[in-house]
Design a protein around this motif. Structure first.
Motif, short mmCIF file in Angstrom:
data_model
loop_
_atom_site.label_atom_id
_atom_site.label_comp_id
_atom_site.label_asym_id
_atom_site.label_seq_id
_atom_site.Cartn_x
_atom_site.Cartn_y
_atom_site.Cartn_z
N GLY A 68 0.87 -1.25 -0.02
CA GLY A 68 0.09 0.01 -0.05
C GLY A 68 1.00 1.24 0.07
N PHE A 69 0.11 2.25 0.06
CA PHE A 69 0.93 3.69 0.30
C PHE A 69 0.38 4.55 1.34
CE2 PHE A 69 -2.06 4.13 -2.91
CZ PHE A 69 -2.62 5.36 -2.98
N TRP A 70 0.97 5.35 1.86
CA TRP A 70 0.69 6.29 3.06
C TRP A 70 1.41 7.65 3.02
CZ3 TRP A 70 -3.89 5.69 5.06
CH2 TRP A 70 -4.22 6.49 6.07
N PHE A 71 0.84 8.49 3.62
CA PHE A 71 1.53 9.82 3.78
C PHE A 71 2.75 9.59 4.49
CE2 PHE A 71 -2.42 10.33 6.27
CZ PHE A 71 -1.73 10.28 7.66
N LEU A 72 3.78 10.64 4.26
CA LEU A 72 5.13 10.59 5.05
C LEU A 72 4.73 11.25 6.57
CD1 LEU A 72 7.42 11.97 2.43
CD2 LEU A 72 7.45 9.55 3.37
N THR A 73 3.88 12.19 6.50
CA THR A 73 3.50 12.68 7.65
C THR A 73 2.06 13.16 7.39
OG1 THR A 73 3.97 14.16 9.67
CG2 THR A 73 4.56 15.04 7.54
N GLY A 74 1.31 13.71 8.70
CA GLY A 74 0.13 14.00 8.38
C GLY A 74 -0.47 14.71 9.97
N PHE A 75 -1.77 15.09 9.82
CA PHE A 75 -2.51 15.23 11.00
C PHE A 75 -3.96 15.02 10.85
CE2 PHE A 75 -2.52 19.60 9.05
CZ PHE A 75 -3.82 19.87 9.45
N ALA A 76 -4.88 14.80 11.92
CA ALA A 76 -6.02 14.70 12.07
C ALA A 76 -6.34 15.54 13.50
CB ALA A 76 -6.45 13.20 12.10
N PRO A 77 -7.27 16.45 13.01
CA PRO A 77 -7.98 17.37 14.31
C PRO A 77 -9.03 16.34 14.83
CG PRO A 77 -8.52 18.29 12.18
CD PRO A 77 -7.77 17.23 11.82
N ARG A 78 -8.67 15.88 16.02
CA ARG A 78 -9.58 15.05 16.55
C ARG A 78 -10.20 15.92 17.78
NH1 ARG A 78 -10.01 11.95 12.27
NH2 ARG A 78 -8.29 10.46 12.28
N LYS A 79 -11.35 15.33 18.25
CA LYS A 79 -12.13 16.13 19.43
C LYS A 79 -11.05 16.02 20.82
CE LYS A 79 -16.23 16.56 22.16
NZ LYS A 79 -17.62 15.90 22.29
N ALA A 80 -10.43 15.01 20.94
CA ALA A 80 -9.89 14.56 22.21
C ALA A 80 -8.59 15.48 22.06
CB ALA A 80 -9.63 13.42 22.70
N ALA A 81 -8.00 15.36 20.99
CA ALA A 81 -6.32 15.71 20.83
C ALA A 81 -6.14 15.93 19.39
CB ALA A 81 -5.46 14.55 21.35
N MET A 82 -5.29 16.79 18.96
CA MET A 82 -4.64 16.96 17.56
C MET A 82 -3.90 15.69 17.46
SD MET A 82 -4.81 18.88 14.72
CE MET A 82 -5.20 20.05 15.06
N THR A 83 -4.10 14.88 16.48
CA THR A 83 -3.09 13.80 16.27
C THR A 83 -2.16 14.12 15.01
OG1 THR A 83 -4.82 12.48 16.81
CG2 THR A 83 -3.17 11.43 15.83
N ILE A 84 -0.98 14.08 15.26
CA ILE A 84 0.13 14.23 14.48
C ILE A 84 0.91 12.74 14.11
CG2 ILE A 84 2.42 15.43 13.76
CD1 ILE A 84 1.23 17.59 15.53
N TYR A 85 0.82 12.45 12.67
CA TYR A 85 1.64 11.06 12.51
C TYR A 85 3.02 11.20 12.11
CZ TYR A 85 -3.54 10.34 12.23
OH TYR A 85 -4.74 10.13 12.37
N VAL A 86 3.59 10.48 13.16
CA VAL A 86 5.13 10.42 12.84
C VAL A 86 5.37 8.95 12.52
CG1 VAL A 86 7.33 11.01 14.23
CG2 VAL A 86 5.33 12.39 14.61
N MET A 87 5.51 8.80 11.48
CA MET A 87 5.54 7.44 10.92
C MET A 87 6.46 6.32 11.36
SD MET A 87 2.67 7.75 9.71
CE MET A 87 2.24 6.05 9.56
#
Length: 142
Positions: A68-87
């Motif tokens: 598959g493929f995925w982003f190198l980094t990213g984020f998602a604004p969630r209600k409980a916390a801002m989630t930042i993806y550090v792969m």
């Protein structure tokens, strides 16, 4: 049965997504994160699915053969916390993690209750290093 990746990049507008975030603080944080992650990754922001903003792309293959493929980094604004993806995870950067500020983590997720709880320059360096490592480890789509 073949694996079908469900979350894919889209042509939806990142600016429209950010502008539509209902919570004022999360919307402001998302607007601040876009340029931070663009600088750190040297990649433009792109929507992935309906709720994640990704930067760049890499290709993976699991030992069982799933690809598959995925982003190198990213984020998602969630209600409980801002989630930042550090792969690649967080074990390789104790120097940065010690200076980052208040956060929690899981395998590849950095959870921030408030973006103001962390040093944004340290966050940018953390993301830059993680993206560099991902580029070394995986085929990156240019």
């Amino acid at each position: 049965m073949a694996y079908t990746q469900k979350t894919l990049p889209t042509d939806a507008s990142v600016a429209d997504f950010v502008a539509a975030i209902a919570d004022d603080r999360r919307r402001d944080e998302a607007a601040r994160l876009v340029p931070i992650l663009e600088r750190a990754s040297s990649e433009a922001a792109r929507m992935w699915g309906v709720s994640m903003v990704g930067f760049g792309e890499y290709h993976y293959r699991h030992p069982g053969g799933q690809r598959g493929f995925w982003f190198l980094t990213g984020f998602a604004p969630r209600k409980a916390a801002m989630t930042i993806y550090v792969m690649p995870g967080f074990e390789g950067w104790p120097d940065l993690m010690g200076r980052l500020g208040r956060f929690t983590t899981s395998k590849s997720c950095l959870y921030l209750k408030r973006l103001t709880d962390v040093d944004e320059e340290v966050l940018e360096e953390l993301v830059r290093r993680s993206v560099d490592l991902m580029r070394e480890r995986y085929a990156v789509r240019e």
